[in-house]
Design an enzyme around this catalytic site. Structure first.
Site, PDB file in Angstrom:
ATOM      1  N   ASN A 171      64.139  18.582  81.603  1.00  0.00           N
ATOM      2  CA  ASN A 171      63.701  17.493  82.481  1.00  0.00           C
ATOM      3  C   ASN A 171      63.214  17.999  83.835  1.00  0.00           C
ATOM      4  O   ASN A 171      62.094  17.681  84.241  1.00  0.00           O
ATOM      5  CB  ASN A 171      64.821  16.462  82.644  1.00  0.00           C
ATOM      6  CG  ASN A 171      64.791  15.391  81.573  1.00  0.00           C
ATOM      7  OD1 ASN A 171      64.212  14.337  81.745  1.00  0.00           O
ATOM      8  ND2 ASN A 171      65.415  15.682  80.443  1.00  0.00           N
ATOM      9  N   ILE A 230      65.764   1.448  76.194  1.00  0.00           N
ATOM     10  CA  ILE A 230      66.916   1.535  75.294  1.00  0.00           C
ATOM     11  C   ILE A 230      67.620   0.193  75.150  1.00  0.00           C
ATOM     12  O   ILE A 230      67.943  -0.239  74.036  1.00  0.00           O
ATOM     13  CB  ILE A 230      67.903   2.618  75.776  1.00  0.00           C
ATOM     14  CG1 ILE A 230      67.238   3.997  75.700  1.00  0.00           C
ATOM     15  CG2 ILE A 230      69.174   2.598  74.940  1.00  0.00           C
ATOM     16  CD1 ILE A 230      66.784   4.411  74.307  1.00  0.00           C
ATOM     17  N   GLY A 241      70.340  -4.756  81.397  1.00  0.00           N
ATOM     18  CA  GLY A 241      69.091  -4.000  81.354  1.00  0.00           C
ATOM     19  C   GLY A 241      68.381  -4.213  80.032  1.00  0.00           C
ATOM     20  O   GLY A 241      68.983  -4.086  78.964  1.00  0.00           O
ATOM     21  N   ALA A 242      67.097  -4.556  80.091  1.00  0.00           N
ATOM     22  CA  ALA A 242      66.300  -4.737  78.872  1.00  0.00           C
ATOM     23  C   ALA A 242      65.103  -3.807  78.925  1.00  0.00           C
ATOM     24  O   ALA A 242      63.969  -4.199  78.652  1.00  0.00           O
ATOM     25  CB  ALA A 242      65.845  -6.195  78.737  1.00  0.00           C
ATOM     26  N   SER A 294      61.719  12.188  80.284  1.00  0.00           N
ATOM     27  CA  SER A 294      61.894  10.973  81.084  1.00  0.00           C
ATOM     28  C   SER A 294      61.734  11.250  82.573  1.00  0.00           C
ATOM     29  O   SER A 294      61.220  10.414  83.316  1.00  0.00           O
ATOM     30  CB  SER A 294      63.269  10.362  80.807  1.00  0.00           C
ATOM     31  OG  SER A 294      64.313  11.269  81.149  1.00  0.00           O
ATOM     32  N   LYS A 353      73.642  17.047  74.343  1.00  0.00           N
ATOM     33  CA  LYS A 353      72.386  16.437  74.778  1.00  0.00           C
ATOM     34  C   LYS A 353      72.018  16.899  76.187  1.00  0.00           C
ATOM     35  O   LYS A 353      70.870  17.212  76.474  1.00  0.00           O
ATOM     36  CB  LYS A 353      72.479  14.910  74.729  1.00  0.00           C
ATOM     37  CG  LYS A 353      71.123  14.279  75.068  1.00  0.00           C
ATOM     38  CD  LYS A 353      71.126  12.784  75.043  1.00  0.00           C
ATOM     39  CE  LYS A 353      69.699  12.283  75.350  1.00  0.00           C
ATOM     40  NZ  LYS A 353      69.649  10.830  75.537  1.00  0.00           N
TER      41      LYS A 353
END
Length: 336
Positions: free
Chosen positions: A214, A11, A7-8, A275, A206
Site C-alpha cells: 500500500n 465492503i 457504512g455502505a 486502496s 493480510k
C-alpha cells in the site's frame, strides 16, 4: 438476525446486499447521497460476471437511535473513520449484541484478551485517546479479516471485483455460540466465513502485504505487479516484510506462508491499484496509521528496529498532510 452495518461503501454495501438477500433484517447506517440512493432504489450489487442484485428490502437511516438495538453490528468503515461514530455505536448495542470489526491493519482491540505482558495495552496509533476502547465494548467484539475486493461506483451501487472470504474469530480464541452463529449467517449469505482460533494470525497475514504494498504503491503510483517485478521495490518490499515478520514472531505469531510466496501472490494479482493509491488519487485520507504506523508502534514495543517501515510511514504521512492541506489529489496523467 437483526443486523446493522455502519457504512455502505465498497465492503459494507457488498456484505449488506448479500445478507439482506439471504433474508436477514438489515439496516444500513449511512449518510448523504448513499442514504438517499438506498432509500429510493435499494442497494445494488454488480457481480464479476455482470449479474445485478438489488436488495430493496433493506432499511437505511442516519439515526442510530432510530435503528435501535441489534443482534449484530458490523463496523464497515475504515479504521480512521471509527472515532467519528464511536459515541453513537452504543445506541445499537445491547447486552447480547455482537460487534464485527472489518477494519484493515492492527485493530484498536489487538491486546485485549491477548495475554502476556502486553495484555490490555492500548494501541496508540489507532486509538490515541482510548475513545474506541471506551465506547465500543471490546468484550462484544468479534474479529474479522476482509479478503474480498469491491468498489462503490455510485451512491447505492457496489461492484464486486473478487473474493468472498471473511474469517471470523473470538479475541480469546474460543469457538463460542455467538461466533458460530455469525459464521453460519455469513455462510448462508454465500460467504466463506471460517471460525479461527487465532484471528490475530490471520490479521497479520493480510497486513503483511498491506503494510508493504500500500505505501509503496501510493508513493510510486504503481500497481502490485509493477512493484513486484521492479527489482528495487521488490527488495524494499522484502525488507519491510522481514521487519514486520520479526515483530509478529515476537508477539507469538507464525506465518503459514513464506515471504517469497506472499510476494508472488501479490504479483499474481496483476495491474491492481491498492486502496491507499486509490485514496491518494481521490484526495481521501489514507489508512496509513492502521496499516503502517501501528506496526511501527509494535516495533517499538518489541524492541524491533524498523528502518524501512519507518521511512515509508514518514513519507505517506507527509503525503497525507499535503493532500489535506491543499485539498487536492495526486494522480498520474498522460503527458501532452
Amino acid at each position: 438476525m437483526k443486523i446493522a452495518i455502519i457504512g455502505a461503501g465498497a465492503i459494507g454495501g457488498y456484505v449488506g446486499v448479500k445478507l439482506a438477500l439471504a433474508g436477514e433484517d438489515l439496516t444500513f447506517i449511512v449518510r448523504g447521497a448513499n442514504l438517499r440512493a438506498i432509500r429510493s432504489n435499494g442497494m445494488k450489487l454488480i457481480m464479476q460476471d455482470g449479474t445485478e442484485h438489488v436488495a430493496s428490502n433493506v432499511k437505511a437511516t442516519d439515526s442510530y437511535s432510530e435503528a435501535g438495538v441489534q443482534d449484530l453490528v458490523i463496523l464497515a468503515l475504515k479504521a480512521h473513520q471509527l472515532d467519528a461514530v464511536a459515541d453513537e455505536v452504543g445506541k445499537l448495542v445491547g447486552p447480547d449484541t455482537a460487534i464485527v470489526t472489518m477494519q484493515n491493519g492492527i485493530p484498536y482491540w489487538y491486546f485485549h484478551k491477548h495475554g502476556g505482558e502486553l495484555e490490555g495495552r492500548q494501541v496508540q496509533t489507532v486509538d490515541p485517546t482510548g475513545t474506541l476502547a471506551g465506547k465500543i465494548p471490546v468484550d462484544q467484539v468479534i474479529g474479522c479479516v476482509v479478503y474480498p475486493a469491491s468498489e462503490l461506483i455510485a451512491p447505492g451501487v457496489v461492484r464486486h471485483i473478487e473474493g468472498d472470504r471473511f474469517p471470523l474469530g473470538e479475541l480469546d480464541g474460543s469457538v463460542s455460540e455467538r461466533v458460530t452463529r455469525i459464521a453460519d449467517c455469513f455462510t448462508n449469505a454465500g460467504f466463506k466465513a471460517p471460525v479461527l482460533d487465532n484471528i490475530r494470525s490471520e490479521i497479520w497475514l493480510k497486513l503483511w502485504g498491506n503494510l508493504t504494498f500500500n505505501p509503496i504503491s501510493a508513493l510510486t503510483h504503481s500497481t502490485l505487479v509493477d512493484i513486484c517485478q521492479f527489482p528495487l521495490t521488490r527488495a524494499l518490499a522484502a525488507n519491510m516484510m522481514t521487519e514486520a515478520q520479526t515483530i509478529a514472531n515476537k508477539l507469538g505469531i507464525e506465518f503459514r506462508v513464506t515471504l517469497d510466496k506472499r510476494i508472488a501472490g501479490a504479483e499474481k494479482v496483476g495491474k491492481h491499484k491498492t486502496s491507499m493509491l486509490q485514496d491518494v488519487e481521490a484526495g481521501r485520507e489514507s489508512e496509513v496509521d492502521a496499516l503502517v504506523g501501528s506496526v511501527v508502534e509494535l516495533g517499538r514495543l518489541t524492541d524491533t528496529p524498523t528502518p524501512h517501515i519507518d521511512t515509508a510511514y514518514a513519507l505517506v504521512k507527509l503525503l497525507d498532510r499535503t493532500v489535506a492541506d491543499e485539498a487536492g489529489q495526486v494522480r498520474l496523467q498522460k503527458a501532452a
